[in-house]
Design a protein around this motif. Sequence first.
Motif, short mmCIF file in Angstrom:
data_model
loop_
_atom_site.label_atom_id
_atom_site.label_comp_id
_atom_site.label_asym_id
_atom_site.label_seq_id
_atom_site.Cartn_x
_atom_site.Cartn_y
_atom_site.Cartn_z
N ASN A 501 30.04 21.28 7.83
CA ASN A 501 30.53 20.70 9.09
C ASN A 501 31.92 20.07 8.92
OD1 ASN A 501 28.60 21.30 11.04
ND2 ASN A 501 27.25 19.64 10.37
N ALA A 502 32.19 19.50 7.75
CA ALA A 502 33.53 18.95 7.51
C ALA A 502 34.58 20.06 7.63
CB ALA A 502 33.60 18.30 6.12
N ASN A 506 37.49 20.51 10.43
CA ASN A 506 38.88 20.67 9.99
C ASN A 506 39.54 21.91 10.60
OD1 ASN A 506 40.97 19.57 8.56
ND2 ASN A 506 40.51 20.65 6.67
N GLN A 507 38.70 22.90 10.97
CA GLN A 507 39.22 24.12 11.60
C GLN A 507 39.16 24.05 13.13
OE1 GLN A 507 36.71 26.93 9.58
NE2 GLN A 507 37.63 26.40 7.60
N GLY A 508 38.79 22.86 13.65
CA GLY A 508 38.75 22.68 15.10
C GLY A 508 37.51 23.21 15.77
N GLU A 509 36.45 23.44 14.98
CA GLU A 509 35.19 23.95 15.54
C GLU A 509 34.18 22.82 15.67
OE1 GLU A 509 33.79 27.12 13.05
OE2 GLU A 509 35.79 28.01 12.87
N LEU A 513 24.94 20.68 14.64
CA LEU A 513 24.26 19.39 14.55
C LEU A 513 22.74 19.54 14.69
CD1 LEU A 513 26.73 17.40 16.84
CD2 LEU A 513 26.70 17.47 14.34
N GLU A 514 22.03 18.83 13.83
CA GLU A 514 20.57 18.78 13.91
C GLU A 514 20.16 17.50 14.63
OE1 GLU A 514 16.60 18.31 11.05
OE2 GLU A 514 18.57 18.61 10.13
N LYS A 515 19.31 17.65 15.65
CA LYS A 515 18.86 16.46 16.38
C LYS A 515 18.06 15.55 15.46
CE LYS A 515 19.04 18.15 21.11
NZ LYS A 515 18.29 18.46 22.33
N ILE A 516 18.27 14.27 15.64
CA ILE A 516 17.68 13.27 14.75
C ILE A 516 16.14 13.32 14.82
CG2 ILE A 516 17.67 11.35 16.42
CD1 ILE A 516 18.74 9.61 14.07
N ILE A 689 37.66 11.83 12.41
CA ILE A 689 36.23 12.15 12.27
C ILE A 689 35.99 12.91 10.96
CG2 ILE A 689 36.27 14.31 13.61
CD1 ILE A 689 33.55 13.46 14.77
N TYR A 690 36.95 13.74 10.56
CA TYR A 690 36.85 14.47 9.28
C TYR A 690 36.77 13.48 8.12
CZ TYR A 690 38.45 17.31 5.29
OH TYR A 690 38.58 17.93 4.06
N THR A 691 37.65 12.46 8.15
CA THR A 691 37.63 11.45 7.09
C THR A 691 36.30 10.70 7.07
OG1 THR A 691 40.03 11.17 7.27
CG2 THR A 691 38.83 9.42 6.16
N GLY A 692 35.78 10.34 8.25
CA GLY A 692 34.51 9.63 8.34
C GLY A 692 33.36 10.44 7.77
N VAL A 693 33.29 11.70 8.15
CA VAL A 693 32.20 12.58 7.69
C VAL A 693 32.25 12.76 6.17
CG1 VAL A 693 31.42 15.00 7.71
CG2 VAL A 693 31.85 13.81 9.86
#
Length: 734
Positions: A501-502, A506-509, A513-516, A689-693
């Motif tokens: 996902n990172a 980073n590629q703008g996609e 996501l998996e629901k919690i 968001i990339y840095t956070g992930v």
Amino acid sequence: MQQTEALQGVIERITFHSEESGYTVARLKAPRTSELITIVGNFANVQAGQTLQMQGTWREHPQYGQQFQVTQYRETKPATLTGIEKYLGSGLIKGVGPVTAKRIVAHFGLETLDIIENQIERLVEVPGIAQKRVKMIQTTWQTQKAIKEVMLFLQGHGVSTTYAVKIYKQYGDESIEVVTANPYRLATDVYGIGFVTADAIARNLGIHPTSEFRYRAGILHVLGEASEDGHCFLPQSELVERTVNRLALPDHRIAPEDIVALTTAMSVDEQLIMQGGPGDFQGQFLCYSPPFFHSEQGLAHRVKSLLNQPVTVDVERVERWIDRFTDRYGLQLSDQQRQAVIMAASHRVLILTGGPGVGKSFTCKTIVALWKAMGKTIALASPTGRAAQRLSELTGQEAKTIHRLLEFDPKQMKFKRDGDNPIPADAIVVDESSMLDLFLANSLFKAIAPDAHLLLVGDIDQLPSVGPGAILQDLISSELIPVIRLTQVFRQAQQSAIVTNAHRINQGEFPKLEKISDTPKTDFLWFNVEEPEHGVAGIRDIVTHLIPKLGFDPAKDLQVLCPMTKGEVGTRSLNQTLQQLINPPHPSKAELVRGGMTLRVGDRILQQKNDYNREVFNGDLGVITAIDVEEQEVKAQFGDRSVTYDYADLNEITLAFATTIHKSQGSEYPVVILPVFMTHYVMLSRNLIYTGVTRARKLVVLVGGHKAIAMAVKQVKDQQRYTLLAHRLKLNAG
């Protein structure tokens, strides 16, 4: 108009006190009344036990009943034994807490305050008070008297006296003299006092809004503000525009031409350095504060000097070593990784970059092993303690923070390692180099021996440094330094949704996501919620139930990372919520309230500024281990180091159960909760968001709605910073 009345009494307890504004709600014991009286007003440094004479008016509060609104007050010495005891034990005097106060008053009775004022050496008569403590009490008592003068002075000029202690620590007995002569010094010398506060003091002292004194301070302040946004300089036109806006008052317009003329005059006085702009800046002057100009110019010179040193190496021999090394350990290097190892041996400086799961760490480990085989002494460093610890675990060799590697000397306020006393290493690895700012990078390159090798490792797609400059980006774009960008995600890493996902982000996609749920199939979960208040409730539930159920300890493994400090899902609000969940109050945990924030033993804290004396730096995370009311000290553990703060310096730290993504750079955590809401829209961007992930090792829980996440992924906010490092590197290159 209500008639002003007089009221006298002893402060029984403080219900609320804002360090920022001085606004206070307290309960007062007045003579001949059994009921406590609620008083409200703005107080400088109010303490339980103080006896106050006040002027004010009575009012009926719709919720809290009758209150006395204080308009003026002065402190008088307490007249009763209880009052004296409370006064002494209130935390006013370092070395005297409630227990010691009780002993002193029991011994001296009503004469206590006169004894402290005139015969303080007699305190040794009190059981448990040694000569050393008497000296501490004497120093603090005298300091308090001087501080009260400063407080009264500042209060008389219409400003909160929150920072009186810090002003006194900075200037001592000259405090009033310095502030009167140049109040604008406060903005640069005292942490927490900004230009706005200093400007308010200046106006109250009679400094005219049109004075050149004010304009010069305003220009330097605007450059300082720009550096907080990462800029090393401002074009003259932008500096003038920002200064005009910053200094404007409702009844006073500033002529831009006056500021233009003043920038020229300041360059003659060497308060500013102005130079003609190249490229896109042609036709205008660029304005630097001198330290920024000299650091940028010096850094460019030192990088080029290092690159000009030739390297002699037998590449075929290096290749044979790589074959033996990989065969012995049953390892395989990708073509990119192999090239990086060869170039680290054959080039003076190499930059190794790439996202998560592409093998930066393994490549770095192999390079260190090669350098060792070549007989080189190696130094490993990173901007943060946590990143240095990871680097050490990876390589099996001690790694230090860059500040420690450069051996900062608090007495001299400079690094011991420099061009005359370089780092004693033939090869140096700097991890998390995207965090290097202008000043740290300049100090680092200054201390690298001319014949040493340097490997800079970092992820260029992360947020830029918190401090000024875009060092890694500029070094790459100069095209002087060889760069290996690893792109192949290894099979093991592909099994992690955090890694995949990172790269999608980073590629703008949009990430997958998996629901919690309580039985997750991946390490990347999503709690789909649109409203911030529902997000807070969700975070509370995740921390309380899901995290422990999945085998993690919220106190040790979890970090909440926010795009912003403000709002319901900002760090300020969430820290209060998380503190109650993760480190709730308990009789065994000492605590204190400062500036509306409760600090408690066991709290996770964040250092907010570089403190070279204590050797803790902006972004460092620690844990409060002790709060000493008698000594007025807070002890905290930062990694393997114990650090002690005076109460006066507690605005350097804040709670860190939730921190901003910017402050998390260089750190990794087992579990990251990442709230992303439309209320954050100003800050939302792809690299944020990339840095956070990529801060998470084992689990990410994204909390927020589809729209906000999509906006964050889509927005590429050009982190364009005003810097000429790349240009200076290209000048006369080759």
